[in-house]
Each structure stands twice: as C-alpha cells, then as structure tokens.
Design a protein around this motif. Sequence first.
Motif, PDB file in Angstrom:
ATOM      1  N   GLY A  15       0.753  -1.135   0.093  1.00  0.00           N
ATOM      2  CA  GLY A  15       0.093   0.110  -0.362  1.00  0.00           C
ATOM      3  C   GLY A  15       0.742   1.109  -0.208  1.00  0.00           C
ATOM      4  O   GLY A  15       2.323   1.387   0.073  1.00  0.00           O
ATOM      5  N   ALA A  16       0.305   1.884  -0.494  1.00  0.00           N
ATOM      6  CA  ALA A  16       1.565   3.246  -0.574  1.00  0.00           C
ATOM      7  C   ALA A  16       1.505   4.256   0.821  1.00  0.00           C
ATOM      8  O   ALA A  16       2.383   4.825   0.844  1.00  0.00           O
ATOM      9  CB  ALA A  16       0.366   4.145  -1.361  1.00  0.00           C
ATOM     10  N   SER A  17       0.772   3.639   2.012  1.00  0.00           N
ATOM     11  CA  SER A  17       0.885   4.446   3.366  1.00  0.00           C
ATOM     12  C   SER A  17       2.168   3.344   3.945  1.00  0.00           C
ATOM     13  O   SER A  17       2.743   3.548   4.760  1.00  0.00           O
ATOM     14  CB  SER A  17      -0.326   4.136   4.221  1.00  0.00           C
ATOM     15  OG  SER A  17      -0.702   2.905   3.885  1.00  0.00           O
ATOM     16  N   GLY A  18       2.794   2.506   3.700  1.00  0.00           N
ATOM     17  CA  GLY A  18       3.714   1.910   3.833  1.00  0.00           C
ATOM     18  C   GLY A  18       3.424   1.180   5.092  1.00  0.00           C
ATOM     19  O   GLY A  18       2.237   0.844   5.177  1.00  0.00           O
ATOM     20  N   ASN A  19       5.013   1.297   5.712  1.00  0.00           N
ATOM     21  CA  ASN A  19       4.876   1.226   6.660  1.00  0.00           C
ATOM     22  C   ASN A  19       6.466   1.870   8.148  1.00  0.00           C
ATOM     23  O   ASN A  19       6.632   2.864   7.079  1.00  0.00           O
ATOM     24  CB  ASN A  19       5.752  -0.661   7.139  1.00  0.00           C
ATOM     25  CG  ASN A  19       6.912  -0.567   6.151  1.00  0.00           C
ATOM     26  OD1 ASN A  19       7.439  -0.315   6.563  1.00  0.00           O
ATOM     27  ND2 ASN A  19       6.800  -2.594   5.339  1.00  0.00           N
ATOM     28  N   PRO A  20       6.037   1.036   8.894  1.00  0.00           N
ATOM     29  CA  PRO A  20       6.974   2.421   9.756  1.00  0.00           C
ATOM     30  C   PRO A  20       8.121   2.682   9.358  1.00  0.00           C
ATOM     31  O   PRO A  20       9.299   3.708   9.549  1.00  0.00           O
ATOM     32  CB  PRO A  20       6.478   1.963  10.895  1.00  0.00           C
ATOM     33  CG  PRO A  20       5.812   1.179  11.563  1.00  0.00           C
ATOM     34  CD  PRO A  20       5.121   0.286  10.500  1.00  0.00           C
ATOM     35  N   LYS A  21       9.281   1.085   9.243  1.00  0.00           N
ATOM     36  CA  LYS A  21      10.395   1.431   8.079  1.00  0.00           C
ATOM     37  C   LYS A  21      10.847   2.079   7.164  1.00  0.00           C
ATOM     38  O   LYS A  21      11.367   3.030   7.463  1.00  0.00           O
ATOM     39  CB  LYS A  21      10.701   0.070   8.363  1.00  0.00           C
ATOM     40  CG  LYS A  21      11.902   0.100   7.603  1.00  0.00           C
ATOM     41  CD  LYS A  21      11.964  -1.544   7.543  1.00  0.00           C
ATOM     42  CE  LYS A  21      14.016  -2.185   6.775  1.00  0.00           C
ATOM     43  NZ  LYS A  21      14.021  -3.128   6.679  1.00  0.00           N
ATOM     44  N   SER A  22       9.410   1.460   5.860  1.00  0.00           N
ATOM     45  CA  SER A  22       9.600   2.573   5.061  1.00  0.00           C
ATOM     46  C   SER A  22       9.585   4.307   5.295  1.00  0.00           C
ATOM     47  O   SER A  22       9.849   5.127   4.765  1.00  0.00           O
ATOM     48  CB  SER A  22       9.163   1.615   4.039  1.00  0.00           C
ATOM     49  OG  SER A  22       7.051   2.408   4.406  1.00  0.00           O
ATOM     50  N   LEU A  23       8.575   5.022   6.305  1.00  0.00           N
ATOM     51  CA  LEU A  23       8.222   5.653   6.264  1.00  0.00           C
ATOM     52  C   LEU A  23       9.676   6.851   7.217  1.00  0.00           C
ATOM     53  O   LEU A  23       9.891   7.535   6.358  1.00  0.00           O
ATOM     54  CB  LEU A  23       7.234   5.970   7.270  1.00  0.00           C
ATOM     55  CG  LEU A  23       5.682   6.012   6.686  1.00  0.00           C
ATOM     56  CD1 LEU A  23       4.173   5.979   8.124  1.00  0.00           C
ATOM     57  CD2 LEU A  23       5.425   6.870   5.493  1.00  0.00           C
TER      58      LEU A  23
END
Length: 207
Positions: free
Chosen positions: A173-181
């Motif tokens: 998803g475009a919202s990503g995850n904590p690591k990618s953010l």
Amino acid sequence: VLLRILRVGIPIASSGAFFALIYFALTRIAADAGGTAAQAGLGIGHRGEGVAFVLCMAYSVAAAFTAALLERGTSKRTAPQISEDLEQIGAGFDAEVTPDYSVTSTSALSFNKDNVLNQFQEILLTPTFPVVELERQRKNALAGMQKLADRPSDFSEYLMSGFLFGAHPYGHGASGNPKSLKVLTRADLQNFYNQNFAPANSVLAVV
C-alpha cells in the motif's frame, strides 16, 4: 493474480465512472437552469507503472509523499501562501495516489480559470518539498499508523492488499509501513518527481 485484480478493480472503476457522469449531468442541468457559474475543472494524471510493477514498498511511499507535498511549497510560495491564494478564489488542490498512477486536480469557477491554471502550473512544475513539511507529513503518517490497531475496519483495509496480492507490488500500500516511513528522505521525493512527473508521462483533462 490477474483475476484478483479484475475482481477488485472493475467495480471500483465502474463506480468512479458512474458518479463522474452523474456530476457532469447535474452540472449541465444547473447551468441550463440559470444557476451559479459552472466550474472549470482541471486534472493531470501521471502514469506510475513503477509503483505497481517494478519497484518496492519504499517507492510507493515516495509516490504518496510526493503527491501530498506538491502544494506544501514551491519556488515562489510557501504552503500557507498557496492555501490562502487558492481559498481566495474558492479553489482547491487535490492529489491522489493509486497503485498504477497519481492524479492531481483543481477546480474553480469558470471566471477564475486563468488564475487557477497559473497556480496549478506552479504547484506541479516547481515544488520544493521542504524538509519541515516532509517531517510533518512523516509524523502524521506514523501517528496514524500507530492508531490503526484501535480501528478494526481501517486495520483490515490496511492489510487487505497484502492479503490479496501477497509479495506482488500490488500488495504494498501507498501508506507503507513504519520502516519505510522512517527512512524516506527529501532526495527520494525529488527523484520520484523527476522520474514520473513529466509531460510524456502525463494525461491532461480539462472540463
């Protein structure tokens, strides 16, 4: 995988087209009846094949953040100035990211079309992606992700793409995850913008 894509995508696309036709019809009826001035709508769609087919989770997050920060500062104006100038003519700027493309759009009363077109052009062509705005967006995104566990329906929707498509890029998803953010940088946004927000990669629609 293709059957899953069709099963999910066709109803969504059909409903979008249906409501767009209804909006267009109501606008024509209101204008013919002597109502308020018709709106001038302007939208640009940017194809993003890489979001769905080539790259990874961090790329989809870059797409979402790039779209979100377009109006948060240009080479001429700051975010508050842009917001105020758009509000003065009753206009707005919207950006949406899907697994396949990004869409940016604006609308205003027809007699403000030149003004809103100039502002739309500036926002699309000269964004600066200020670090302070990036950090604010990152903070909000991380806070929203932490609250997902308290909202079962939103949490289920967040997990749905991964459940349907697994390791396929559509599963990210475009919202990503904590690591990618946390690892996203301004350079990532600028690189994504330079690669994807170009005339040859865009479709312009004016209504």
